[in-house]
Design a protein around this motif. Structure first.
Motif, PDB file in Angstrom:
ATOM      1  N   ALA B  24       6.075  -6.279 -11.913  1.00  0.00           N
ATOM      2  CA  ALA B  24       5.925  -5.040 -11.432  1.00  0.00           C
ATOM      3  C   ALA B  24       4.980  -4.398 -11.666  1.00  0.00           C
ATOM      4  O   ALA B  24       4.905  -3.036 -12.208  1.00  0.00           O
ATOM      5  N   LYS B  26       1.392  -2.588  -9.825  1.00  0.00           N
ATOM      6  CA  LYS B  26       1.040  -1.528  -8.811  1.00  0.00           C
ATOM      7  C   LYS B  26       1.189  -1.683  -7.393  1.00  0.00           C
ATOM      8  O   LYS B  26       0.731  -2.767  -7.093  1.00  0.00           O
ATOM      9  N   SER B  29      -1.052   1.532  -1.712  1.00  0.00           N
ATOM     10  CA  SER B  29      -0.896   2.770  -0.969  1.00  0.00           C
ATOM     11  C   SER B  29      -0.473   2.594   0.606  1.00  0.00           C
ATOM     12  O   SER B  29      -1.170   1.885   1.267  1.00  0.00           O
ATOM     13  N   ARG B  30       0.574   3.041   0.857  1.00  0.00           N
ATOM     14  CA  ARG B  30       1.122   2.846   2.477  1.00  0.00           C
ATOM     15  C   ARG B  30       0.462   3.587   3.290  1.00  0.00           C
ATOM     16  O   ARG B  30       0.299   3.479   4.515  1.00  0.00           O
ATOM     17  N   LEU B  31      -0.699   4.499   2.831  1.00  0.00           N
ATOM     18  CA  LEU B  31      -1.460   5.426   3.721  1.00  0.00           C
ATOM     19  C   LEU B  31      -2.714   4.754   3.942  1.00  0.00           C
ATOM     20  O   LEU B  31      -3.412   4.757   4.978  1.00  0.00           O
ATOM     21  N   ASP B  32      -3.425   3.940   2.833  1.00  0.00           N
ATOM     22  CA  ASP B  32      -4.615   3.480   2.972  1.00  0.00           C
ATOM     23  C   ASP B  32      -4.717   2.055   3.098  1.00  0.00           C
ATOM     24  O   ASP B  32      -5.786   1.442   3.542  1.00  0.00           O
ATOM     25  N   ASP B  90       7.582   4.798  -1.186  1.00  0.00           N
ATOM     26  CA  ASP B  90       7.471   5.764  -0.246  1.00  0.00           C
ATOM     27  C   ASP B  90       7.276   5.328   1.137  1.00  0.00           C
ATOM     28  O   ASP B  90       7.100   5.809   1.830  1.00  0.00           O
ATOM     29  N   GLU B  95      10.713   2.551   8.057  1.00  0.00           N
ATOM     30  CA  GLU B  95       9.383   2.179   8.213  1.00  0.00           C
ATOM     31  C   GLU B  95       8.845   0.752   7.676  1.00  0.00           C
ATOM     32  O   GLU B  95       8.175   0.194   8.303  1.00  0.00           O
ATOM     33  N   LYS B 148       9.383  10.434  12.664  1.00  0.00           N
ATOM     34  CA  LYS B 148       8.109   9.909  12.328  1.00  0.00           C
ATOM     35  C   LYS B 148       7.337   8.936  13.283  1.00  0.00           C
ATOM     36  O   LYS B 148       8.161   8.490  14.362  1.00  0.00           O
ATOM     37  N   ASP B 149       6.093   8.651  13.046  1.00  0.00           N
ATOM     38  CA  ASP B 149       5.386   8.025  14.132  1.00  0.00           C
ATOM     39  C   ASP B 149       5.250   6.386  13.597  1.00  0.00           C
ATOM     40  O   ASP B 149       4.695   6.478  12.578  1.00  0.00           O
ATOM     41  N   ASN B 152       1.963   5.175  12.336  1.00  0.00           N
ATOM     42  CA  ASN B 152       1.667   5.281  11.193  1.00  0.00           C
ATOM     43  C   ASN B 152       1.578   4.072  10.244  1.00  0.00           C
ATOM     44  O   ASN B 152       0.793   3.910   9.196  1.00  0.00           O
ATOM     45  N   GLY B 379       1.856  10.995  17.216  1.00  0.00           N
ATOM     46  CA  GLY B 379       2.348  12.055  16.920  1.00  0.00           C
ATOM     47  C   GLY B 379       3.824  12.248  17.106  1.00  0.00           C
ATOM     48  O   GLY B 379       4.334  13.373  16.815  1.00  0.00           O
TER      49      GLY B 379
END
Lengths: 251, 386
Positions: B24, B26, B29-32, B90, B95, B148-149, B152, B379
């Motif tokens: 379990a 880390k 990051s779903r953003l990076d 997240d 998604e 949401k897009d 992403n 967008g």
């Protein structure tokens, strides 16, 4: 078929199964936990908070266009990414909020005959206004040279928060009036968030500060309307005559 | 990096250890994260899931090897956990679904271009166009339900366009069964391509079956019900490519080799150093598993594992955008349905398929409903009026 709240066979509480509950409780094994140290999960969580990586980063602005003059003067020593992150959050919230209102519009239309006159029009109006707020924030981001299609960390987190609101609004088993609680929640969040965002935007010298203040006034009207609709709905459902805060306010 | 599938022993099983803290660990990051790192994570979860599944089935049939199977399976279980738990909280189920379809599109397209058997390659392209359409339908749902897009997640690597419409993907079971390869003549890469796709589709099916009921929205529930059914069809399709005369131990050997190949592909292409270290570690673990399977195969069937395993590793999976190939496949083959084991011209589907499809769609098509008029815009649709 109208789904009114009624009394029935909700089995979740122990009062529904007194004998079985007594059997469950009638064991020495339930006393074993008493006095046991329970801090370990919290210690682990605190450790994870210290070790965790950030949710993510803000994409670099492409350029500083439009309000670059005012913004440029502010940049030294100030973190533009905080503003961009919160703008991203507002954009995401308004965009999802528009879909939230669309879901509520379905319910309002389905139950129109049983709702106060003008409810459908009210929800439609607020839906359109939320969409315009989303578009306003997108314009502000573009003016700052940022990409309105990117998801900022706060936008990501607001989506996590909003997931529960969408789930209730989308659930066909929840009638319009109880579903209004998600709009009440959304509008409370929205109002406070616009206040914070405007403070930040003013400090950074964002050009579109007046449209932002106008958006906040609109959000205040949203909150009053939804609160009024929800509280009146509760009163009617309970067979009561309640004076809502709005009615008290207007005398 | 030179891997020899016939001789490498990797890390021995007793040295393949984990702690709960590692399992379990880390999340990314779903953003990076780069989208292809997410693709690798999703696929490898599927590869491990298939490995465990197959191991259980083999254990039901083979008393003598239950111990090594259970020991290897324990490690696979923890490998799967460590990989799957890289996914962050997240990233919503919908998604993540977009991520799953990106895997299906990009990996299937990559394998189809690296598949020497023309019939197998066509089968992969057939499935590709269906998963491509699923991406479009789920993207419409993500936009219209959650605001949401999908891009992403996709990061512009993969198109969001209609493929072979989901509503016409519903076929009678007989029309999902393909011609199996001949184990005596099939190339090694063909066999591991097939197993890779079976693994990917199986986990996708399982995922949709699990998350579908968690949606309160009736359109979402219906869409997941519809697409989960197609994913089951895809498992049936790819699985039917396997020569049923392969022995159980031969299949086990191929499963372990498929895992080695997939981890090798991840190592060769991964850009995130933390993830690359995980892929390297698990490549060594899989070589250890393969060594055990190799020895049992040789001792039990008295056959040389070199009959099955080449000494040199094939070229790794190309984890990069396959946009042009997908678009070309769409142009050429979107209108080619299947009739039993063959791909045919439009209008030549079986009576059974037409009757089945007509009945299933008789009370509406969720996939048509959710995406009526949907055109992806950056967008989301709501940005289009700005």
């Amino acid at each position: 078929m109208k789904k009114t709240l009624s009394m029935g066979m909700n089995r979740t509480g122990i009062a529904m199964a007194p004998n079985l509950t007594e059997e469950m409780r009638n064991t020495e094994a339930l006393k074993v936990g008493e006095g046991t140290e329970t801090r370990a999960p919290h210690v682990l969580r605190m450790q994870k908070v210290r070790e965790a990586d950030p949710i993510g980063t803000i994409p670099l602005p492409l350029t500083l266009r439009g309000g670059a003059g005012a913004i440029g003067k502010r940049l030294s020593g100030q973190k533009l990414e905080i503003l961009l992150d919160k703008l991203g959050e507002r954009l995401a919230f308004e965009r999802t909020g528009t879909r939230l209102y669309e879901l509520m519009l379905n319910k309002a239309r389905s139950e129109e005959a049983d709702l106060p006159e003008g409810t459908v029009f009210l929800i439609e109006t607020i839906c359109q206004e939320e969409k315009r707020h989303f578009q306003l924030v997108a314009e502000i981001l573009i003016g700052l040279g940022a990409d309105p299609t990117s998801m900022t960390p706060s936008a990501d987190l607001t989506a996590v928060q909003s997931a529960g609101l969408l789930a209730v609004a989308a659930d066909p088993r929840v009638p319009f009036l109880p579903s209004l609680e998600v709009l009440r929640t959304a509008e409370l969040i929205d109002n406070d968030a616009w206040d914070s965002l405007i403070l930040l935007a003013e400090a950074f010298g964002v050009e579109q500060i007046e449209p932002m203040r106008a958006a906040k006034l609109t959000e205040e009207r949203h909150l009053r309307s939804i609160r009024n609709l929800a509280d009146n709905g509760l009163a009617v459902a309970a067979g009561l005559e309640l004076e809502t805060e709005h009615e008290k306010a207007v005398g | 990096m030179a891997i020899n599938l016939q001789t490498d022993k990797g890390v021995s099983l007793p040295n393949q250890k984990f702690t709960w803290k590692e399992l379990a660990g880390k999340p990314y990051s779903r953003l990076d994260i780069d989208a292809f790192s997410r693709v690798r994570i999703i696929l490898m979860n599927g590869i491990e899931s298939e490995s465990i599944r197959f191991s259980h089935i083999l254990a039901r049939l083979s008393r003598d090897i239950r111990i090594p199977l259970a020991e290897i399976r324990r490690c696979e279980q923890h490998q799967q956990t460590m990989v799957n738990w890289l996914n962050p909280a997240d990233q919503s189920p919908l998604e993540t679904t977009i991520g799953y379809e990106q895997v299906a599109i990009e990996v299937t397209a990559a394998l189809a271009q690296n598949e020497p058997d023309p019939y197998l390659a066509q089968t992969y392209r057939f499935g590709l166009l269906e998963d491509f359409d699923h991406m479009y339908r789920y993207s419409a749902l993500l936009d219209r339900l959650e605001g949401k897009d999908a891009n992403n997640i996709l990061q512009s690597y993969t198109d969001i366009l209609p493929g072979r419409p989901t509503k016409v993907e519903h076929r009678a079971p007989i029309d999902d069964l393909r011609q199996p390869y001949d184990r005596k003549h099939a190339e090694f890469i063909s066999r591991i391509n097939t197993l890779t796709l079976v693994a990917g589709e199986y986990q996708t099916h399982d995922y949709y079956m699990h998350v579908g009921p968690f949606f309160s929205d009736p359109v979402a529930r219906a869409l997941y019900a519809e697409i989960a059914s197609i994913e089951e069809q895809h498992v049936t399709q790819y699985e039917s490519l396997i020569d049923p005369s392969e022995s159980w131990l031969e299949q086990w050997l191929l499963h372990e080799a498929t895992e080695v190949y997939n981890y090798y592909s991840c190592v060769q292409t991964e850009t995130d150093p933390r993830l690359k270290a995980i892929w390297e570690r698990f490549l060594d673990y899989e070589l250890g598993h393969l060594a055990i399977a190799r020895e049992i195969f040789q001792n039990t069937e008295h056959r040389d594992a070199a009959e099955i395993l080449p000494d040199a590793m094939p070229e790794p999976i190309a984890y990069e955008s396959q946009r042009e190939f997908v678009r070309e496949t769409l142009r050429q083959e979107v209108g080619l349905p299947a009739n039993e084991t063959e791909y045919v011209q439009s209008g030549n589907e079986s009576v059974e398929t037409l009757a089945y499809r007509s009945h299933m769609n008789s009370e509406g098509s969720p996939s048509e409903m959710v995406s009526a008029g949907y055109v992806w815009k950056p967008g989301t649709e709501l940005a289009s009026a700005a």
